[in-house]
Write a protein that holds these residues in place. Structure first.
Motif, PDB file in Angstrom:
ATOM      1  N   GLU A 290       0.719  -1.280  -0.172  1.00 58.77           N
ATOM      2  CA  GLU A 290      -0.074   0.060  -0.043  1.00 58.77           C
ATOM      3  C   GLU A 290       0.850   1.271   0.089  1.00 58.77           C
ATOM      4  O   GLU A 290       0.639   2.224  -0.576  1.00 58.77           O
ATOM      5  CB  GLU A 290      -0.866   0.197   1.225  1.00 58.77           C
ATOM      6  CG  GLU A 290      -2.019  -1.098   1.245  1.00 58.77           C
ATOM      7  CD  GLU A 290      -3.041  -0.794   0.145  1.00 58.77           C
ATOM      8  OE1 GLU A 290      -3.624   0.550   0.206  1.00 58.77           O
ATOM      9  OE2 GLU A 290      -3.107  -1.450  -0.997  1.00 58.77           O
ATOM     10  N   ARG A 291       1.864   1.221   0.692  1.00 55.81           N
ATOM     11  CA  ARG A 291       2.679   2.333   0.712  1.00 55.81           C
ATOM     12  C   ARG A 291       3.490   2.514  -0.544  1.00 55.81           C
ATOM     13  O   ARG A 291       3.472   3.911  -1.026  1.00 55.81           O
ATOM     14  CB  ARG A 291       3.631   2.218   1.910  1.00 55.81           C
ATOM     15  CG  ARG A 291       5.026   3.218   2.039  1.00 55.81           C
ATOM     16  CD  ARG A 291       5.889   3.135   3.295  1.00 55.81           C
ATOM     17  NE  ARG A 291       7.093   3.963   3.063  1.00 55.81           N
ATOM     18  CZ  ARG A 291       8.042   3.876   2.701  1.00 55.81           C
ATOM     19  NH1 ARG A 291       8.435   2.660   2.011  1.00 55.81           N
ATOM     20  NH2 ARG A 291       9.176   4.645   2.654  1.00 55.81           N
ATOM     21  N   ALA A 292       4.055   1.460  -1.106  1.00 51.22           N
ATOM     22  CA  ALA A 292       4.489   1.582  -2.400  1.00 51.22           C
ATOM     23  C   ALA A 292       3.396   2.232  -3.528  1.00 51.22           C
ATOM     24  O   ALA A 292       3.906   2.759  -4.461  1.00 51.22           O
ATOM     25  CB  ALA A 292       5.004   0.171  -2.679  1.00 51.22           C
ATOM     26  N   GLU A 293       2.237   1.780  -3.411  1.00 55.67           N
ATOM     27  CA  GLU A 293       1.477   2.612  -4.194  1.00 55.67           C
ATOM     28  C   GLU A 293       1.069   3.945  -3.953  1.00 55.67           C
ATOM     29  O   GLU A 293       1.141   4.671  -5.077  1.00 55.67           O
ATOM     30  CB  GLU A 293       0.084   1.637  -4.204  1.00 55.67           C
ATOM     31  CG  GLU A 293      -1.015   2.186  -5.042  1.00 55.67           C
ATOM     32  CD  GLU A 293      -0.805   2.133  -6.543  1.00 55.67           C
ATOM     33  OE1 GLU A 293      -1.428   3.098  -7.389  1.00 55.67           O
ATOM     34  OE2 GLU A 293       0.107   1.309  -7.042  1.00 55.67           O
ATOM     35  N   ILE A 294       0.922   4.359  -2.885  1.00 57.30           N
ATOM     36  CA  ILE A 294       0.664   5.839  -2.410  1.00 57.30           C
ATOM     37  C   ILE A 294       2.033   6.441  -2.913  1.00 57.30           C
ATOM     38  O   ILE A 294       1.923   7.601  -3.394  1.00 57.30           O
ATOM     39  CB  ILE A 294       0.504   5.998  -1.040  1.00 57.30           C
ATOM     40  CG1 ILE A 294      -0.710   5.350  -0.805  1.00 57.30           C
ATOM     41  CG2 ILE A 294       0.542   7.498  -0.544  1.00 57.30           C
ATOM     42  CD1 ILE A 294      -1.941   5.880  -1.290  1.00 57.30           C
ATOM     43  N   LEU A 295       3.315   5.864  -2.736  1.00 57.20           N
ATOM     44  CA  LEU A 295       4.320   6.749  -3.271  1.00 57.20           C
ATOM     45  C   LEU A 295       4.789   6.825  -4.635  1.00 57.20           C
ATOM     46  O   LEU A 295       5.009   7.745  -5.138  1.00 57.20           O
ATOM     47  CB  LEU A 295       5.805   5.937  -2.674  1.00 57.20           C
ATOM     48  CG  LEU A 295       5.846   5.925  -1.221  1.00 57.20           C
ATOM     49  CD1 LEU A 295       7.254   5.013  -0.805  1.00 57.20           C
ATOM     50  CD2 LEU A 295       5.775   7.484  -0.499  1.00 57.20           C
ATOM     51  N   SER A 296       3.898   5.796  -5.535  1.00 55.86           N
ATOM     52  CA  SER A 296       3.964   5.946  -6.858  1.00 55.86           C
ATOM     53  C   SER A 296       2.992   6.803  -7.318  1.00 55.86           C
ATOM     54  O   SER A 296       3.307   7.656  -8.446  1.00 55.86           O
ATOM     55  CB  SER A 296       3.559   4.337  -7.580  1.00 55.86           C
ATOM     56  OG  SER A 296       2.220   4.257  -7.429  1.00 55.86           O
ATOM     57  N   ARG A 297       1.779   7.137  -6.715  1.00 52.03           N
ATOM     58  CA  ARG A 297       1.016   8.221  -6.850  1.00 52.03           C
ATOM     59  C   ARG A 297       1.681   9.392  -6.558  1.00 52.03           C
ATOM     60  O   ARG A 297       1.393  10.755  -7.337  1.00 52.03           O
ATOM     61  CB  ARG A 297      -0.040   8.040  -6.101  1.00 52.03           C
ATOM     62  CG  ARG A 297      -0.938   6.821  -6.393  1.00 52.03           C
ATOM     63  CD  ARG A 297      -2.328   6.488  -5.852  1.00 52.03           C
ATOM     64  NE  ARG A 297      -2.766   5.271  -6.146  1.00 52.03           N
ATOM     65  CZ  ARG A 297      -4.161   4.893  -5.802  1.00 52.03           C
ATOM     66  NH1 ARG A 297      -4.709   5.656  -4.983  1.00 52.03           N
ATOM     67  NH2 ARG A 297      -4.502   3.511  -6.068  1.00 52.03           N
ATOM     68  N   ARG A 298       2.458   9.659  -5.439  1.00 57.87           N
ATOM     69  CA  ARG A 298       3.275  11.135  -5.257  1.00 57.87           C
ATOM     70  C   ARG A 298       3.990  11.225  -6.308  1.00 57.87           C
ATOM     71  O   ARG A 298       4.285  12.355  -6.758  1.00 57.87           O
ATOM     72  CB  ARG A 298       3.855  10.635  -3.667  1.00 57.87           C
ATOM     73  CG  ARG A 298       4.733  11.900  -3.430  1.00 57.87           C
ATOM     74  CD  ARG A 298       5.513  11.414  -2.130  1.00 57.87           C
ATOM     75  NE  ARG A 298       6.336  12.439  -1.488  1.00 57.87           N
ATOM     76  CZ  ARG A 298       7.601  12.366  -1.581  1.00 57.87           C
ATOM     77  NH1 ARG A 298       8.176  11.562  -2.566  1.00 57.87           N
ATOM     78  NH2 ARG A 298       8.505  13.588  -1.247  1.00 57.87           N
ATOM     79  N   ALA A 299       4.885  10.231  -6.644  1.00 52.85           N
ATOM     80  CA  ALA A 299       5.770  10.356  -7.904  1.00 52.85           C
ATOM     81  C   ALA A 299       5.183  10.929  -9.077  1.00 52.85           C
ATOM     82  O   ALA A 299       5.775  11.888  -9.881  1.00 52.85           O
ATOM     83  CB  ALA A 299       6.715   8.991  -7.899  1.00 52.85           C
ATOM     84  N   ALA A 300       3.949  10.145  -9.205  1.00 54.52           N
ATOM     85  CA  ALA A 300       3.123  10.822 -10.418  1.00 54.52           C
ATOM     86  C   ALA A 300       2.759  12.253 -10.543  1.00 54.52           C
ATOM     87  O   ALA A 300       2.794  12.938 -11.602  1.00 54.52           O
ATOM     88  CB  ALA A 300       1.816   9.745 -10.659  1.00 54.52           C
TER      89      ALA A 300
END
Length: 390
Positions: A290-300
């Motif tokens: 879940e954290r990795a997904e949120i961080l990918s959205r942050r990066a986007a």
């Protein structure tokens, strides 16, 4: 009406939902809702199965429990904080609350009498300001600059004999910024030196982009005499409707918190607590994903912002569930936010909901809560903002 609730403003979430009344969103341009931070996806299937088992098989899940929470959950969370931050945290220093909001309300009810003051960095989490108003607590705004990081010297200048606490939220709501470790420790040192509390709200700590601990306050000697730590299980395990948060401080303070909890909810949700305990024990791998997904959205958000920046938008902060932006238009942000619903099919909250009345910076700012939109949704949001011309 002359009740205490009349001292504060309407819930921003409720108010913003009213902007949708009478507005239609065609299939080719559905509503993009980036107004609220709570996860809308359900917990993982394994947790749902465990919760169903608890409902059927555990009769205690339907009864009152201890005011300060299940002993096993208090012990497990204390062990988790020790594991992450070092130092010593005991179950007696942890209370389970009906969400992080109740943790804040109970902490300030324990600290403050009517007319006392609490320092909130601005932009602030609006429910903190709302509760202060209702409780008769004077909110002292600590204005932040374009980096949204509060300044400890500026905070020191605001402390008076009426000041009872300074509040920090990191990763920040609404700003998204992650406060540097040195900043958090400097505020702790200030609070300790001046004999006031530091309320540190880490509701979104599970989505901090840093791999190292965000602070080492639990290592400090007698940390529980100064620090009041707040946490939420809602974001971690997708259980916001079950209202499970936590507060860590001294046992003597928790004795006072217990009075508040007993007067308001009596105890936290029994089902929610059992789900949170099961999550702490079984879902570390799922939470890492879940954290990795949120961080990918942050990066986007960060990677996709350049075209907006070329049109005069500014990305002031981005992290955890939020991006906080400055718009380029010659209108206040609350007007713009309502027009974006009608003219662009986008629902987000204006900076006026996170700042003092009349604050010039809030008039130019908007919060984007991106946790419930994937990277494609973020791209679609930015496309609409790019094409928007008021």
């Amino acid at each position: 009406m002359k009740g205490r609730t009349g001292a504060t403003f309407a819930s921003p979430i409720t108010l913003s939902r009213q902007w949708l009344t009478g507005v239609t969103f065609p299939p080719e341009r559905p509503l993009i809702n980036v107004s609220q931070a709570a996860p809308v996806a359900p917990p993982p299937a394994a947790m749902l199965d465990e919760m169903a088992r608890i409902v059927r098989e555990d009769p205690d899940a339907h009864r009152y429990g201890p005011d300060l929470g299940l002993p096993a959950l208090r012990a497990a969370l204390a062990a988790r904080w020790q594991q992450i931050h070092g130092g010593t945290v005991t179950a007696a220093q942890v209370a389970i609350t009906s969400g992080a909001n109740q943790a804040y309300c109970s902490a300030t009810a324990m600290l403050c009498a009517e007319g006392d003051a609490v320092i909130l960095p601005s932009p602030w989490y609006f429910n903190h300001r709302m509760w202060n108003d209702i409780a008769g607590i004077d909110t002292i705004a600590l204005h932040t600059g374009d980096d949204l990081i509060p300044d400890v010297a500026a905070a020191a200048a605001l402390i008076t004999p009426r000041t009872r606490a300074i509040v920090l939220v990191t990763p920040n709501n609404p700003g998204g910024v992650e406060y540097p470790r040195a900043v958090v420790h400097a505020f702790y040192a200030l609070a300790k030196a001046r004999g006031i509390a530091l309320i540190l709200d880490e509701t979104y700590r599970d989505f901090d982009s840093r791999n190292a601990p965000a602070h080492g306050l639990f290592v400090e000697e007698d940390w529980d005499q100064t620090l009041i730590h707040i946490y939420s299980f809602s974001k971690a395990y997708h259980i916001p409707g079950h209202r499970i948060g936590a507060l860590a401080s001294s046992p003597a303070r928790l004795d006072e918190v217990e009075k508040f909890i007993d007067s308001v909810t009596i105890c936290p949700s029994q089902l929610g607590q059992r789900a949170a305990l099961w999550g702490l024990t079984n879902l570390d791998g799922w939470l890492a994903d879940e954290r990795a997904e949120i961080l990918s959205r942050r990066a986007a958000v960060i990677a996709g912002f350049a075209p907006l920046a070329a049109q005069g938008w500014k990305l002031l902060g981005c992290g955890a569930y939020f991006a906080y932006v400055e718009h380029p238009f010659a209108m206040p942000s609350d007007t713009l936010a309502q027009r974006l619903v009608q003219e662009a099919g986008v629902l987000m909250l204006p900076g006026t909901m996170f700042t003092p009345p009349g604050d010039a910076s809030g008039q130019r700012q908007l919060r984007i809560a991106f946790a419930n939109v994937d990277t494609d949704g973020i791209a679609a949001l930015f496309k609409r903002l790019l094409s928007y011309q008021p």
